[in-house]
Motif scaffolding. Structure first.
Motif, PDB file in Angstrom:
ATOM      1  N   SER A  70       2.036  -2.782   9.218  1.00 53.10           N
ATOM      2  CA  SER A  70       2.988  -1.689   9.021  1.00 53.10           C
ATOM      3  C   SER A  70       4.385  -2.179   9.391  1.00 53.10           C
ATOM      4  O   SER A  70       4.575  -2.774  10.447  1.00 53.10           O
ATOM      5  CB  SER A  70       2.586  -0.513   9.911  1.00 53.10           C
TER       6      SER A  70
ATOM      7  N   SER B 196      -0.976  -5.084   2.781  1.00 54.77           N
ATOM      8  CA  SER B 196      -2.318  -5.572   3.037  1.00 54.77           C
ATOM      9  C   SER B 196      -2.447  -6.967   2.429  1.00 54.77           C
ATOM     10  O   SER B 196      -1.924  -7.217   1.345  1.00 54.77           O
ATOM     11  CB  SER B 196      -3.318  -4.606   2.399  1.00 54.77           C
TER      12      SER B 196
ATOM     13  N   VAL C 185       3.652  -0.229   4.227  1.00 50.51           N
ATOM     14  CA  VAL C 185       2.373  -0.789   4.653  1.00 50.51           C
ATOM     15  C   VAL C 185       1.950  -1.842   3.646  1.00 50.51           C
ATOM     16  O   VAL C 185       1.960  -1.601   2.435  1.00 50.51           O
ATOM     17  CB  VAL C 185       1.294   0.314   4.762  1.00 50.51           C
TER      18      VAL C 185
ATOM     19  N   THR D 160      -3.947  -5.533   7.559  1.00 50.26           N
ATOM     20  CA  THR D 160      -2.950  -4.538   7.183  1.00 50.26           C
ATOM     21  C   THR D 160      -1.835  -4.542   8.221  1.00 50.26           C
ATOM     22  O   THR D 160      -2.091  -4.541   9.418  1.00 50.26           O
ATOM     23  CB  THR D 160      -3.599  -3.144   7.111  1.00 50.26           C
TER      24      THR D 160
ATOM     25  N   HIS E  56      -4.804  -3.092  12.882  1.00 58.22           N
ATOM     26  CA  HIS E  56      -6.172  -3.376  13.296  1.00 58.22           C
ATOM     27  C   HIS E  56      -6.107  -4.309  14.503  1.00 58.22           C
ATOM     28  O   HIS E  56      -5.085  -4.944  14.735  1.00 58.22           O
ATOM     29  CB  HIS E  56      -6.951  -4.033  12.149  1.00 58.22           C
TER      30      HIS E  56
ATOM     31  N   ILE F 209      -9.441  -8.771   5.666  1.00 59.39           N
ATOM     32  CA  ILE F 209      -8.308  -8.116   5.013  1.00 59.39           C
ATOM     33  C   ILE F 209      -7.483  -7.499   6.127  1.00 59.39           C
ATOM     34  O   ILE F 209      -7.987  -6.718   6.933  1.00 59.39           O
ATOM     35  CB  ILE F 209      -8.781  -7.054   4.012  1.00 59.39           C
TER      36      ILE F 209
ATOM     37  N   GLN G  45      -5.131 -10.828   2.464  1.00 54.35           N
ATOM     38  CA  GLN G  45      -6.355 -11.495   2.878  1.00 54.35           C
ATOM     39  C   GLN G  45      -6.020 -12.662   3.789  1.00 54.35           C
ATOM     40  O   GLN G  45      -4.943 -13.236   3.713  1.00 54.35           O
ATOM     41  CB  GLN G  45      -7.122 -12.014   1.677  1.00 54.35           C
TER      42      GLN G  45
ATOM     43  N   VAL H 176       0.834  -1.198   0.000  1.00 48.04           N
ATOM     44  CA  VAL H 176       0.000   0.000   0.000  1.00 48.04           C
ATOM     45  C   VAL H 176       0.872   1.251   0.000  1.00 48.04           C
ATOM     46  O   VAL H 176       0.585   2.223  -0.676  1.00 48.04           O
ATOM     47  CB  VAL H 176      -0.940  -0.005   1.225  1.00 48.04           C
TER      48      VAL H 176
END
Length: 82
Positions: A56, A39, A37, A54, A74, A52, A41, A27
């Motif tokens: 860092s 991402s 970053v 994410t 998250h 999904i 699944q 990303v």
């Protein structure tokens, strides 16, 4: 200077396309900041299948001599991840 040289080597277009083929999308590349970053699944056949996620990656100034810090962006409810 060495960190930027190493990151350019690691984030070549060929490498990013290989990651994209297995479902990991970059990303934000770390050339403008110290953070990348990604991402992806959740694995098929698991409770995380439709999610999904994410992540860092923060690169220190003296990378590659110091480790990268990985942080989920998250909430993760898993006994092995704090």
């Amino acid at each position: 200077m060495q960190r930027l040289k190493r990151l350019k080597k690691e984030y070549r277009p060929e490498t990013l396309s290989l990651l994209d083929n297995i479902g990991i999308v970059c990303v934000q590349e770390p050339f403008e900041s110290d953070t990348a970053v990604f991402s992806f699944q959740g694995p098929v056949g698991t409770p995380y299948e439709k999610g999904i996620f994410t992540v860092s990656l923060s690169y220190p100034c003296d990378y590659p001599f110091k480790p990268v810090k990985v942080r989920f962006l998250h909430p993760v409810l898993h006994p092995s991840i704090d």
